[in-house]
Design a protein around this motif. Structure first.
Motif, short mmCIF file in Angstrom:
data_model
loop_
_atom_site.label_atom_id
_atom_site.label_comp_id
_atom_site.label_asym_id
_atom_site.label_seq_id
_atom_site.Cartn_x
_atom_site.Cartn_y
_atom_site.Cartn_z
N VAL A 52 0.85 -1.19 0.00
CA VAL A 52 0.00 0.00 0.00
C VAL A 52 0.89 1.24 0.00
CG1 VAL A 52 -1.93 -1.11 1.19
CG2 VAL A 52 -0.21 0.10 2.52
N TRP A 53 0.38 2.30 -0.62
CA TRP A 53 1.09 3.57 -0.55
C TRP A 53 0.08 4.70 -0.53
CZ3 TRP A 53 0.08 6.54 -4.81
CH2 TRP A 53 -0.06 5.94 -6.05
N PHE A 54 0.53 5.83 0.03
CA PHE A 54 -0.31 7.01 0.22
C PHE A 54 0.45 8.23 -0.30
CE2 PHE A 54 -1.05 3.89 3.50
CZ PHE A 54 -2.43 3.77 3.56
N ALA A 55 -0.02 8.80 -1.40
CA ALA A 55 0.59 10.02 -1.93
C ALA A 55 -0.08 11.19 -1.22
CB ALA A 55 0.41 10.11 -3.44
N LEU A 56 0.58 11.70 -0.19
CA LEU A 56 0.05 12.81 0.60
C LEU A 56 0.39 14.13 -0.08
CD1 LEU A 56 1.21 11.65 4.15
CD2 LEU A 56 -1.07 11.40 3.13
N THR A 57 -0.59 15.01 -0.15
CA THR A 57 -0.35 16.36 -0.69
C THR A 57 -1.02 17.37 0.23
OG1 THR A 57 -2.30 16.22 -2.12
CG2 THR A 57 -0.19 15.65 -3.12
N ARG A 58 -0.40 18.52 0.32
CA ARG A 58 -1.03 19.60 1.09
C ARG A 58 -1.70 20.55 0.11
NH1 ARG A 58 4.71 21.27 2.49
NH2 ARG A 58 4.31 19.67 3.98
N ARG A 59 -2.54 21.40 0.64
CA ARG A 59 -3.24 22.38 -0.20
C ARG A 59 -2.21 23.10 -1.06
NH1 ARG A 59 -6.94 24.81 3.29
NH2 ARG A 59 -8.40 23.29 2.52
N GLY A 60 -2.47 23.20 -2.34
CA GLY A 60 -1.52 23.79 -3.26
C GLY A 60 -0.83 22.72 -4.09
N GLY A 61 -0.99 21.44 -3.71
CA GLY A 61 -0.46 20.33 -4.49
C GLY A 61 0.93 19.86 -4.11
N GLN A 62 1.54 20.45 -3.09
CA GLN A 62 2.89 20.04 -2.71
C GLN A 62 2.87 18.67 -2.03
OE1 GLN A 62 4.83 22.70 0.03
NE2 GLN A 62 6.82 21.78 -0.27
N ILE A 63 3.73 17.77 -2.50
CA ILE A 63 3.83 16.42 -1.95
C ILE A 63 4.39 16.49 -0.53
CG2 ILE A 63 5.01 14.18 -2.19
CD1 ILE A 63 2.94 14.61 -4.33
N ILE A 64 3.83 15.65 0.35
CA ILE A 64 4.34 15.51 1.71
C ILE A 64 5.07 14.16 1.79
CG2 ILE A 64 3.76 15.33 4.16
CD1 ILE A 64 1.12 16.83 3.48
N PRO A 65 6.40 14.18 1.79
CA PRO A 65 7.14 12.92 1.90
C PRO A 65 7.07 12.39 3.34
CG PRO A 65 8.67 14.75 1.77
CD PRO A 65 7.29 15.33 1.63
N LEU A 66 7.33 11.10 3.50
CA LEU A 66 7.29 10.48 4.82
C LEU A 66 8.25 11.17 5.79
CD1 LEU A 66 6.22 8.26 6.68
CD2 LEU A 66 8.01 6.75 5.78
N GLU A 67 9.37 11.66 5.31
CA GLU A 67 10.35 12.30 6.19
C GLU A 67 9.80 13.58 6.84
OE1 GLU A 67 12.83 14.94 2.90
OE2 GLU A 67 13.63 13.01 3.54
N GLN A 68 8.70 14.14 6.33
CA GLN A 68 8.09 15.33 6.91
C GLN A 68 6.86 15.03 7.75
OE1 GLN A 68 7.23 18.23 3.87
NE2 GLN A 68 9.36 18.38 3.22
N CYS A 69 6.54 13.74 7.91
CA CYS A 69 5.29 13.37 8.56
C CYS A 69 5.52 12.36 9.68
CB CYS A 69 4.33 12.76 7.52
SG CYS A 69 2.71 12.33 8.17
N ASN A 70 4.91 12.63 10.82
CA ASN A 70 4.81 11.64 11.89
C ASN A 70 3.58 10.81 11.57
OD1 ASN A 70 6.98 12.53 13.62
ND2 ASN A 70 5.72 14.32 14.04
N CYS A 71 3.72 9.88 10.65
CA CYS A 71 2.60 9.09 10.14
C CYS A 71 2.51 7.74 10.83
CB CYS A 71 2.75 8.86 8.63
SG CYS A 71 2.52 10.32 7.63
N LYS A 72 1.28 7.24 10.94
CA LYS A 72 1.03 5.94 11.55
C LYS A 72 -0.08 5.26 10.76
CE LYS A 72 -1.00 4.22 15.79
NZ LYS A 72 -1.52 4.62 17.07
#
Length: 157
Positions: free
Chosen positions: A67-87
């Protein structure tokens, strides 16, 4: 307080995603004759996520699903895993709030399609049935987005 039906909420989300696509904020990849667009999009606050499960959103019990999750913030900028405390947490479909997840697969940075360094994981579903994948996260110090929680339903054969 305004109460909306699920049908109204779904229609609103589709209109919102359509506006993002039209404005170029949420680009849709070009398809060729052999590719299939099999992604689900969810939005939470100022974060949107495109979710994909291999193979073809059709996992089998006892086999590894990616599974993968392409995270983007408003404006379309990608949020890489290194910028996210994801669980990532995996629950049976009809779990109750506060139930312990069946598993919490570790997330790793993956590259998929045109996305680099996005959150991904390998999951082995124990048996056939319906599961809920819940991705939650908050920004690490250098990043700037609101905490989010996204949920996806997966049917395993």
């Amino acid at each position: 307080m305004l109460h909306l039906s699920n049908k109204s909420k779904t229609l609103g989300l589709l209109v919102f995603v359509g506006l993002l696509v039209q404005a170029g904020i949420f680009p849709v990849p070009q398809l060729n004759s052999t590719s299939v667009l099999a992604h689900e999009v969810e939005v939470s606050g100022d974060v949107a996520a495109t979710f994909h499960l291999e193979p073809n959103h059709n996992p089998r019990a006892g086999e590894t699903a990616k599974v993968w999750f392409a995270l983007t913030r408003r404006g379309g900028q990608i949020i890489p895993l290194e910028q996210c405390n994801c669980k990532l947490a995996v629950y049976p479909k009809n779990h109750k709030q506060g139930d312990k997840p069946l598993m919490e697969p570790p997330l790793k940075a993956v590259s998929a399609e045109r996305y680099q360094g996005i959150p991904g994981a390998d999951i082995v579903f124990p048996k056939a049935g319906i599961y809920e994948l819940e991705l939650s996260g908050s920004a690490k110090v250098a990043a700037n987005f609101k905490p989010f929680k996204l949920s996806y339903t997966v049917t395993v054969r």
